[in-house]
Design a protein around this motif. Sequence first.
Motif, PDB file in Angstrom:
ATOM      1  N   ALA A 142       0.821  -1.213   0.000  1.00 49.09           N
ATOM      2  CA  ALA A 142       0.000   0.000   0.000  1.00 49.09           C
ATOM      3  C   ALA A 142       0.853   1.259   0.000  1.00 49.09           C
ATOM      4  CB  ALA A 142      -0.929   0.003   1.207  1.00 49.09           C
ATOM      5  N   GLU A 143       1.944   1.253   0.758  1.00 52.83           N
ATOM      6  CA  GLU A 143       2.760   2.462   0.865  1.00 52.83           C
ATOM      7  C   GLU A 143       3.540   2.736  -0.419  1.00 52.83           C
ATOM      8  OE1 GLU A 143       3.078   4.614   4.329  1.00 52.83           O
ATOM      9  OE2 GLU A 143       1.290   4.052   3.161  1.00 52.83           O
ATOM     10  N   VAL A 144       4.002   1.702  -1.093  1.00 51.27           N
ATOM     11  CA  VAL A 144       4.712   1.911  -2.354  1.00 51.27           C
ATOM     12  C   VAL A 144       3.760   2.456  -3.420  1.00 51.27           C
ATOM     13  CG1 VAL A 144       5.938   0.758  -4.241  1.00 51.27           C
ATOM     14  CG2 VAL A 144       6.537   0.253  -1.861  1.00 51.27           C
ATOM     15  N   ILE A 145       2.563   1.921  -3.474  1.00 49.49           N
ATOM     16  CA  ILE A 145       1.589   2.445  -4.439  1.00 49.49           C
ATOM     17  C   ILE A 145       1.233   3.893  -4.110  1.00 49.49           C
ATOM     18  CG2 ILE A 145      -0.832   2.292  -5.139  1.00 49.49           C
ATOM     19  CD1 ILE A 145      -0.546  -0.622  -5.484  1.00 49.49           C
ATOM     20  N   ARG A 146       1.047   4.168  -2.839  1.00 50.72           N
ATOM     21  CA  ARG A 146       0.735   5.554  -2.442  1.00 50.72           C
ATOM     22  C   ARG A 146       1.869   6.495  -2.833  1.00 50.72           C
ATOM     23  NH1 ARG A 146       1.395   8.987   2.081  1.00 50.72           N
ATOM     24  NH2 ARG A 146       2.622   7.444   3.232  1.00 50.72           N
ATOM     25  N   ALA A 147       3.094   6.064  -2.604  1.00 50.14           N
ATOM     26  CA  ALA A 147       4.250   6.906  -2.927  1.00 50.14           C
ATOM     27  C   ALA A 147       4.368   7.132  -4.438  1.00 50.14           C
ATOM     28  CB  ALA A 147       5.520   6.265  -2.389  1.00 50.14           C
ATOM     29  N   GLY A 148       4.164   6.078  -5.226  1.00 53.13           N
ATOM     30  CA  GLY A 148       4.253   6.230  -6.673  1.00 53.13           C
ATOM     31  C   GLY A 148       3.189   7.158  -7.220  1.00 53.13           C
ATOM     32  N   ARG A 149       1.988   7.035  -6.697  1.00 48.65           N
ATOM     33  CA  ARG A 149       0.913   7.924  -7.152  1.00 48.65           C
ATOM     34  C   ARG A 149       1.178   9.362  -6.740  1.00 48.65           C
ATOM     35  NH1 ARG A 149      -4.215   3.938  -5.720  1.00 48.65           N
ATOM     36  NH2 ARG A 149      -4.127   2.715  -7.658  1.00 48.65           N
ATOM     37  N   LEU A 150       1.763   9.537  -5.565  1.00 47.07           N
ATOM     38  CA  LEU A 150       2.092  10.883  -5.111  1.00 47.07           C
ATOM     39  C   LEU A 150       3.150  11.517  -6.010  1.00 47.07           C
ATOM     40  CD1 LEU A 150       1.704  13.078  -2.965  1.00 47.07           C
ATOM     41  CD2 LEU A 150       3.439  11.919  -1.578  1.00 47.07           C
ATOM     42  N   ALA A 151       4.145  10.739  -6.430  1.00 41.06           N
ATOM     43  CA  ALA A 151       5.177  11.263  -7.334  1.00 41.06           C
ATOM     44  C   ALA A 151       4.571  11.706  -8.658  1.00 41.06           C
ATOM     45  CB  ALA A 151       6.254  10.208  -7.566  1.00 41.06           C
ATOM     46  N   MET A 152       3.569  10.972  -9.129  1.00 39.42           N
ATOM     47  CA  MET A 152       2.948  11.281 -10.423  1.00 39.42           C
ATOM     48  C   MET A 152       1.885  12.366 -10.336  1.00 39.42           C
ATOM     49  SD  MET A 152       4.301   9.575 -12.913  1.00 39.42           S
ATOM     50  CE  MET A 152       3.042   9.536 -14.197  1.00 39.42           C
ATOM     51  N   ALA A 153       1.410  12.657  -9.134  1.00 39.15           N
ATOM     52  CA  ALA A 153       0.364  13.680  -8.976  1.00 39.15           C
ATOM     53  C   ALA A 153       0.991  15.068  -9.145  1.00 39.15           C
ATOM     54  CB  ALA A 153      -0.302  13.551  -7.614  1.00 39.15           C
ATOM     55  N   ALA A 154       0.291  15.933  -9.853  1.00 41.25           N
ATOM     56  CA  ALA A 154       0.815  17.273 -10.096  1.00 41.25           C
ATOM     57  C   ALA A 154       0.793  18.110  -8.816  1.00 41.25           C
ATOM     58  CB  ALA A 154      -0.022  17.949 -11.184  1.00 41.25           C
ATOM     59  N   PRO A 155       1.827  18.935  -8.651  1.00 44.10           N
ATOM     60  CA  PRO A 155       3.038  19.032  -9.471  1.00 44.10           C
ATOM     61  C   PRO A 155       3.976  17.855  -9.195  1.00 44.10           C
ATOM     62  CG  PRO A 155       3.162  20.567  -7.640  1.00 44.10           C
ATOM     63  CD  PRO A 155       1.803  19.950  -7.579  1.00 44.10           C
ATOM     64  N   ARG A 156       4.449  17.213 -10.242  1.00 38.73           N
ATOM     65  CA  ARG A 156       5.242  15.994 -10.120  1.00 38.73           C
ATOM     66  C   ARG A 156       6.624  16.281  -9.539  1.00 38.73           C
ATOM     67  NH1 ARG A 156       4.012  12.877 -15.843  1.00 38.73           N
ATOM     68  NH2 ARG A 156       1.813  12.410 -15.432  1.00 38.73           N
ATOM     69  N   ARG A 157       7.052  15.349  -8.688  1.00 33.81           N
ATOM     70  CA  ARG A 157       8.393  15.438  -8.104  1.00 33.81           C
ATOM     71  C   ARG A 157       8.746  14.097  -7.491  1.00 33.81           C
ATOM     72  NH1 ARG A 157       8.698  21.730  -6.078  1.00 33.81           N
ATOM     73  NH2 ARG A 157      10.395  22.293  -7.490  1.00 33.81           N
ATOM     74  N   PRO A 158      10.024  13.879  -7.111  1.00 38.36           N
ATOM     75  CA  PRO A 158      10.415  12.579  -6.562  1.00 38.36           C
ATOM     76  C   PRO A 158       9.803  12.314  -5.192  1.00 38.36           C
ATOM     77  CG  PRO A 158      12.339  13.829  -7.303  1.00 38.36           C
ATOM     78  CD  PRO A 158      11.181  14.764  -7.313  1.00 38.36           C
ATOM     79  N   VAL A 159       9.658  11.046  -4.889  1.00 37.32           N
ATOM     80  CA  VAL A 159       9.232  10.577  -3.563  1.00 37.32           C
ATOM     81  C   VAL A 159      10.206   9.481  -3.129  1.00 37.32           C
ATOM     82  CG1 VAL A 159       7.419   9.405  -2.240  1.00 37.32           C
ATOM     83  CG2 VAL A 159       6.810  11.174  -3.911  1.00 37.32           C
ATOM     84  N   TYR A 160      10.576   9.510  -1.866  1.00 37.83           N
ATOM     85  CA  TYR A 160      11.524   8.544  -1.316  1.00 37.83           C
ATOM     86  C   TYR A 160      10.787   7.541  -0.432  1.00 37.83           C
ATOM     87  CZ  TYR A 160      15.174   6.771   1.862  1.00 37.83           C
ATOM     88  OH  TYR A 160      15.993   5.965   2.613  1.00 37.83           O
ATOM     89  N   VAL A 161      11.072   6.268  -0.637  1.00 42.81           N
ATOM     90  CA  VAL A 161      10.484   5.190   0.176  1.00 42.81           C
ATOM     91  C   VAL A 161      11.620   4.425   0.849  1.00 42.81           C
ATOM     92  CG1 VAL A 161       9.107   3.083   0.169  1.00 42.81           C
ATOM     93  CG2 VAL A 161       8.527   4.951  -1.389  1.00 42.81           C
ATOM     94  N   GLU A 162      11.486   4.218   2.152  1.00 44.79           N
ATOM     95  CA  GLU A 162      12.506   3.515   2.923  1.00 44.79           C
ATOM     96  C   GLU A 162      11.897   2.284   3.589  1.00 44.79           C
ATOM     97  OE1 GLU A 162      15.586   5.827   5.064  1.00 44.79           O
ATOM     98  OE2 GLU A 162      14.636   4.955   6.856  1.00 44.79           O
ATOM     99  N   ILE A 163      12.547   1.137   3.375  1.00 40.20           N
ATOM    100  CA  ILE A 163      12.035  -0.131   3.900  1.00 40.20           C
ATOM    101  C   ILE A 163      13.158  -0.844   4.648  1.00 40.20           C
ATOM    102  CG2 ILE A 163      10.914  -2.316   3.326  1.00 40.20           C
ATOM    103  CD1 ILE A 163      10.081  -1.070   0.633  1.00 40.20           C
TER     104      ILE A 163
END
Length: 528
Positions: A142-163
Amino acid sequence: MPTGGRALVDALRGLGVETAFGLPGVHNLDAWRAFPGSGIRLVGVRHEQTAAYAADGYARATGRLGVALTTTGPGAANAVAATGEAWACHSPVLVIATDIPSTDRRAGGYRGVLHETTDQAGFFRPVTKAVVRVDRAEQIHAEVIRAGRLAMAAPRRPVYVEIPTDLLGADVPESTAEPEQPTGRDGDISLDEAVAALAAARRPLVWAGGGATAAGAGELVARVAERLGAPVLTSYGGRGLLAPDSPCLVPLPPHAPEAGALWDDADVVLVVGSDLDAMNTQGFRQPRPPRLIAIDLAEPVTYPPDVWVQADAAVALRGVLATLPEEPRPAWWARPDGRSAYAGPEVDFLEAFESALPPDAVVVADMCIPGYWYAAFGKVAAARGLAYPVGWGTLGFGFPASLGAALSGRPTVALVGDGGFLYACGDLATAAQERLPVTVVLVDDGGYGMLRYDFTRRDEEPLGCDLGSPDFVALARSFGVPARRVTVDELGAAVADGLASGGPSLLVLEAAYTPPLTTSPRWYRARG
């Protein structure tokens, strides 16, 4: 039962990811084990910075999510500079790093665990849209999908995920539920004030940038400009939005006096998806127009607008077109001649270089003098046809970013200098092993030509600018990459051959050029 590593890969599949870049380490092997059979091509690189640059290059060329995987501590830290470039240029990149095992972590203390840092995520906070830390294995999907969608949501920018590394090997339930899709801005947008100002303008001008590119709004920008009889200036992020022969396009960068004069003469400027940042405005020296209208999802801050339309560029421009009179206005401006006024060896180089580029080509230019010339004066024929590190200005971007762009399905050329190429030349091994279809044009002037220019223009002796370089042809061939030296006259045919080969190739041109007007020592606007 699937593992956390499998949950991570399943999440990437759920995001539509087809390509990822990374470097394996002892801490992330459980993720790597999950990729075979997933349908995702995982490209192993030779340095974590390359992974993030390649993900950025892929995102810029395709408009899709770029993915970089690193291991813990120094592996993650190696990716920070490239993540900063993606941040500054609004590139949607997902950086996924492992941390030390959760069982070894003690809050507020350093225990000397392999690759441990007290706050690894802190490296990324200044250069990402968000930091996402997974605390339990069942959260990974769930968190990886949330992070990827957040990166693609405007305005687009990188998102960092730590596991934490132990979570990747842990058993997790089968992932079935999809996280809620984030929604965009609700409600109708108000265009009345913007349209009224445009309708009343006598000398309107359109400035289009990366936000228009991200929205796929090139045709809409051209149609609005035609209705208004307005010229279109593009930022680096907007190159290729309009075809080079479009009658609305000003075929010069705003740093050229002929283009800058159009901005100065305009009574209303419509800015579509641009920050109007320092590199495009000569250090914010462009005078503020009498009336400025901005269409952007994020509020512009460098040149506060009189009217801000908070909307996706394509949505807003369709609304503008529906309201403006359909009869095109006559143009109030005369189209400049273009780069012919700057004829010299640099333009000769551009003519030769461009002669082999297909219309859908992607040129990934580094921070080097030939890259400056192409980014400013090149005829970029299609949107996303230029990737250029103007955000952070990270030297060494060109070659590793081109490895990602090469997997976009578009013909890809890296335009680099001898100094910047050496930052990541080890990834010639990646280009060869993965058979990446990229042609590298390396212009060798014997060092850092831009810095040499900075010294000599002050009649000073250059220091630290001259470099001892390898035999680049022999170096590339040692990795199994075809390479040869060329002259300017041979360049076009050699680029065409490289693109036709379907694999990597390196062309070395020994030449020294003068920087263009887009470099800060040559900006024509004086400080007030």
